[in-house]
Design a protein around this motif. Structure first.
Motif, PDB file in Angstrom:
ATOM      1  N   UNK A   1       0.859  -1.202  -0.052  1.00  0.00           N
ATOM      2  CA  UNK A   1      -0.227  -0.178  -0.066  1.00  0.00           C
ATOM      3  C   UNK A   1       0.866   1.159   0.114  1.00  0.00           C
ATOM      4  N   UNK A   2       0.402   2.341  -0.639  1.00  0.00           N
ATOM      5  CA  UNK A   2       1.023   3.756  -0.649  1.00  0.00           C
ATOM      6  C   UNK A   2       1.010   4.117   0.724  1.00  0.00           C
ATOM      7  N   UNK A   3       2.006   4.546   1.532  1.00  0.00           N
ATOM      8  CA  UNK A   3       2.095   5.105   2.902  1.00  0.00           C
ATOM      9  C   UNK A   3       1.469   6.506   3.073  1.00  0.00           C
ATOM     10  N   UNK A   4       1.276   6.762   4.107  1.00  0.00           N
ATOM     11  CA  UNK A   4       0.271   7.918   4.476  1.00  0.00           C
ATOM     12  C   UNK A   4       1.459   9.168   4.309  1.00  0.00           C
ATOM     13  N   UNK A   5       2.731   9.166   4.400  1.00  0.00           N
ATOM     14  CA  UNK A   5       3.575  10.120   4.208  1.00  0.00           C
ATOM     15  C   UNK A   5       3.758  10.395   2.648  1.00  0.00           C
ATOM     16  N   UNK A   6       3.693   9.189   1.870  1.00  0.00           N
ATOM     17  CA  UNK A   6       3.743   9.486   0.362  1.00  0.00           C
ATOM     18  C   UNK A   6       2.470  10.059  -0.060  1.00  0.00           C
ATOM     19  N   UNK A   7       1.391   9.777   0.531  1.00  0.00           N
ATOM     20  CA  UNK A   7       0.243  10.300   0.034  1.00  0.00           C
ATOM     21  C   UNK A   7       0.285  11.809   0.417  1.00  0.00           C
ATOM     22  N   UNK A   8       0.749  12.175   1.495  1.00  0.00           N
ATOM     23  CA  UNK A   8       0.480  13.444   2.048  1.00  0.00           C
ATOM     24  C   UNK A   8       1.666  14.702   1.151  1.00  0.00           C
ATOM     25  N   UNK A   9       2.801  13.935   0.984  1.00  0.00           N
ATOM     26  CA  UNK A   9       3.718  14.662   0.394  1.00  0.00           C
ATOM     27  C   UNK A   9       3.253  14.932  -1.023  1.00  0.00           C
ATOM     28  N   UNK A  10       2.785  13.829  -1.646  1.00  0.00           N
ATOM     29  CA  UNK A  10       2.186  13.888  -3.015  1.00  0.00           C
ATOM     30  C   UNK A  10       1.235  15.090  -3.351  1.00  0.00           C
ATOM     31  N   UNK A  11       0.337  14.973  -2.235  1.00  0.00           N
ATOM     32  CA  UNK A  11      -0.840  16.149  -2.185  1.00  0.00           C
ATOM     33  C   UNK A  11      -0.064  17.704  -1.909  1.00  0.00           C
ATOM     34  N   UNK A  12       0.931  17.636  -1.170  1.00  0.00           N
ATOM     35  CA  UNK A  12       1.638  18.951  -0.864  1.00  0.00           C
ATOM     36  C   UNK A  12       2.189  19.486  -2.273  1.00  0.00           C
ATOM     37  N   UNK A  13       3.035  18.508  -2.844  1.00  0.00           N
ATOM     38  CA  UNK A  13       3.577  18.937  -4.118  1.00  0.00           C
ATOM     39  C   UNK A  13       2.840  19.269  -5.187  1.00  0.00           C
ATOM     40  N   UNK A  14       1.446  18.640  -5.484  1.00  0.00           N
ATOM     41  CA  UNK A  14       0.438  19.188  -6.387  1.00  0.00           C
ATOM     42  C   UNK A  14       0.044  20.301  -6.092  1.00  0.00           C
ATOM     43  N   UNK A  15      -0.247  20.803  -4.727  1.00  0.00           N
ATOM     44  CA  UNK A  15      -0.841  22.016  -4.442  1.00  0.00           C
ATOM     45  C   UNK A  15       0.322  23.169  -4.492  1.00  0.00           C
ATOM     46  N   UNK A  16       1.690  22.754  -4.313  1.00  0.00           N
ATOM     47  CA  UNK A  16       2.932  23.547  -4.226  1.00  0.00           C
ATOM     48  C   UNK A  16       3.176  24.159  -5.772  1.00  0.00           C
ATOM     49  N   UNK A  17       3.044  23.127  -6.710  1.00  0.00           N
ATOM     50  CA  UNK A  17       3.340  23.381  -8.071  1.00  0.00           C
ATOM     51  C   UNK A  17       2.362  23.315  -9.114  1.00  0.00           C
TER      52      UNK A  17
ATOM     53  N   UNK B   1       0.446   5.639 -10.338  1.00  0.00           N
ATOM     54  CA  UNK B   1      -0.331   5.887 -11.361  1.00  0.00           C
ATOM     55  C   UNK B   1      -1.120   7.122 -11.460  1.00  0.00           C
ATOM     56  N   UNK B   2      -1.592   7.380 -12.379  1.00  0.00           N
ATOM     57  CA  UNK B   2      -2.350   8.742 -12.603  1.00  0.00           C
ATOM     58  C   UNK B   2      -3.712   8.306 -11.802  1.00  0.00           C
ATOM     59  N   UNK B   3      -4.348   7.526 -12.220  1.00  0.00           N
ATOM     60  CA  UNK B   3      -5.830   6.938 -11.726  1.00  0.00           C
ATOM     61  C   UNK B   3      -5.807   6.941 -10.114  1.00  0.00           C
ATOM     62  N   UNK B   4      -4.464   6.327  -9.443  1.00  0.00           N
ATOM     63  CA  UNK B   4      -4.402   6.406  -8.191  1.00  0.00           C
ATOM     64  C   UNK B   4      -4.314   7.839  -7.681  1.00  0.00           C
ATOM     65  N   UNK B   5      -3.319   8.635  -8.162  1.00  0.00           N
ATOM     66  CA  UNK B   5      -3.267  10.136  -7.837  1.00  0.00           C
ATOM     67  C   UNK B   5      -4.568  10.766  -7.818  1.00  0.00           C
ATOM     68  N   UNK B   6      -5.475  10.730  -8.847  1.00  0.00           N
ATOM     69  CA  UNK B   6      -6.723  11.289  -8.892  1.00  0.00           C
ATOM     70  C   UNK B   6      -7.538  10.933  -7.632  1.00  0.00           C
ATOM     71  N   UNK B   7      -7.456   9.944  -7.100  1.00  0.00           N
ATOM     72  CA  UNK B   7      -8.066   9.612  -5.682  1.00  0.00           C
ATOM     73  C   UNK B   7      -7.163  10.065  -4.474  1.00  0.00           C
TER      74      UNK B   7
END
Length: 320
Positions: A92-108, A122-128
């Protein structure tokens, strides 16, 4: 041919077409090999760990917050985004990876496809992941960091800050709206089309004298004016019903008359008992020009706040 034979032929043809469509849409690859190597070669295992140990300033630039703030935020939202478990098929994708991915999207404001190659997700997973993490952040922080004053002492404290810092007494906040540009949803027509020629939703916000958000209303379609958005938001209703416990009118410095506490806004808003805007038109007499200068000086706080947040989180930049 009889009617039964024709019906049987039609059914056979439809079944054949359905099978062909299933074969065509059949997934060729379950998980790409380079994505499977996320646990060993992913961003967290390499770059972010190196930045945390060697260059905290660049880590702050990457996530738009310090490592200490990231750990604090992760502790608040971890339980809300930790709902996946490891299986024999994949980790499974860890919580720290999920959070940093979200912050990177908001930041850039990078596209999901760009983030896919950076995080090996994958894109489909990022979209969730991104909407889920954003909802978890709001739920975890709104009570503590986005709280409307509910006592007269808190209101007076805000008014004192405006008087001491910006020389505008009896002011409770600066109010304005910001258009956040987006891609129009399917079949929406001109519902989100604004006067700037783009599609957007409106962020209606009110800030205090120290560049802090006190109230936020977001989601109204960009076709509506700032005044229309304000009339439909809960803040306008609360002020009209007098349910926010505003302090009673007080004397202005050097004056004997009592004046109510007000919010300051620009010409897009309608004048109301607790909403103040500058004198219209040019060639105003001297006292009116001084008043407009003081009001604009206090009102620009909300403009500065929009600029600060758009510079920190570039997902809002295109609407500024």
């Amino acid at each position: 041919m009889s009617s039964r034979q024709i019906a049987a032929a039609v059914v056979t043809y439809l079944i054949k077409k359905r099978k062909e469509k299933k074969e065509k849409n059949k997934r060729k690859i379950w998980v790409r090999k380079w994505i499977q190597r996320r646990a060993t070669l992913g961003l967290h295992e390499k770059l972010l760990n190196e930045l945390r140990m060697e260059d905290l300033q660049q880590l702050k630039n990457f996530l738009r917050m310090s490592a200490k703030d990231f750990d604090f935020l992760l502790g608040l939202v971890k339980e809300k985004i930790l709902y996946k478990k490891d299986t024999k098929m994949r980790q499974a994708i860890r919580p720290e990876e999920r959070l940093s991915l979200t912050l990177r999207f908001l930041a850039t404001s990078d596209s999901y496809h760009s983030l896919m190659y950076l995080y090996r997700i994958p894109v489909c997973t990022i979209a969730r992941i991104v909407p889920e993490c954003c909802a978890a952040i709001v739920e975890a922080l709104k009570k503590e960091y986005l709280k409307v004053p509910n006592t007269q002492e808190e209101w007076i404290r805000i008014a004192k800050d405006f008087e001491n810092i910006w020389n505008f007494p009896n002011c409770l906040g600066a109010l304005d709206g910001k258009h956040v540009v987006m891609q129009a949803p399917p079949c929406s027509g001109s519902y989100y089309f604004n006067y700037k020629g783009t599609h957007s939703i409106v962020l209606m916000a009110w800030a205090d004298a120290n560049y802090k958000f006190i109230y936020v209303d977001v989601g109204c379609n960009g076709r509506i004016s700032d005044s229309g958005v304000y009339n439909m938001c809960s803040l306008s209703t609360a002020l009209e019903n007098n349910t926010v416990n505003l302090p009673p009118p007080q004397q202005l410095p050097g004056m004997k008359n009592f004046s109510p506490f007000v919010f300051v806004a620009d010409d897009a808003f309608a004048m109301k008992p607790n909403l103040l805007k500058p004198y219209p038109f040019k060639n105003q007499p001297g006292p009116n020009r001084v008043f407009n200068y003081r009001l604009s000086r206090a009102r620009r706080i909300i403009e500065n706040v929009f600029g600060i947040i758009a510079n920190r989180f570039r997902v809002l930049t295109f609407g500024y």
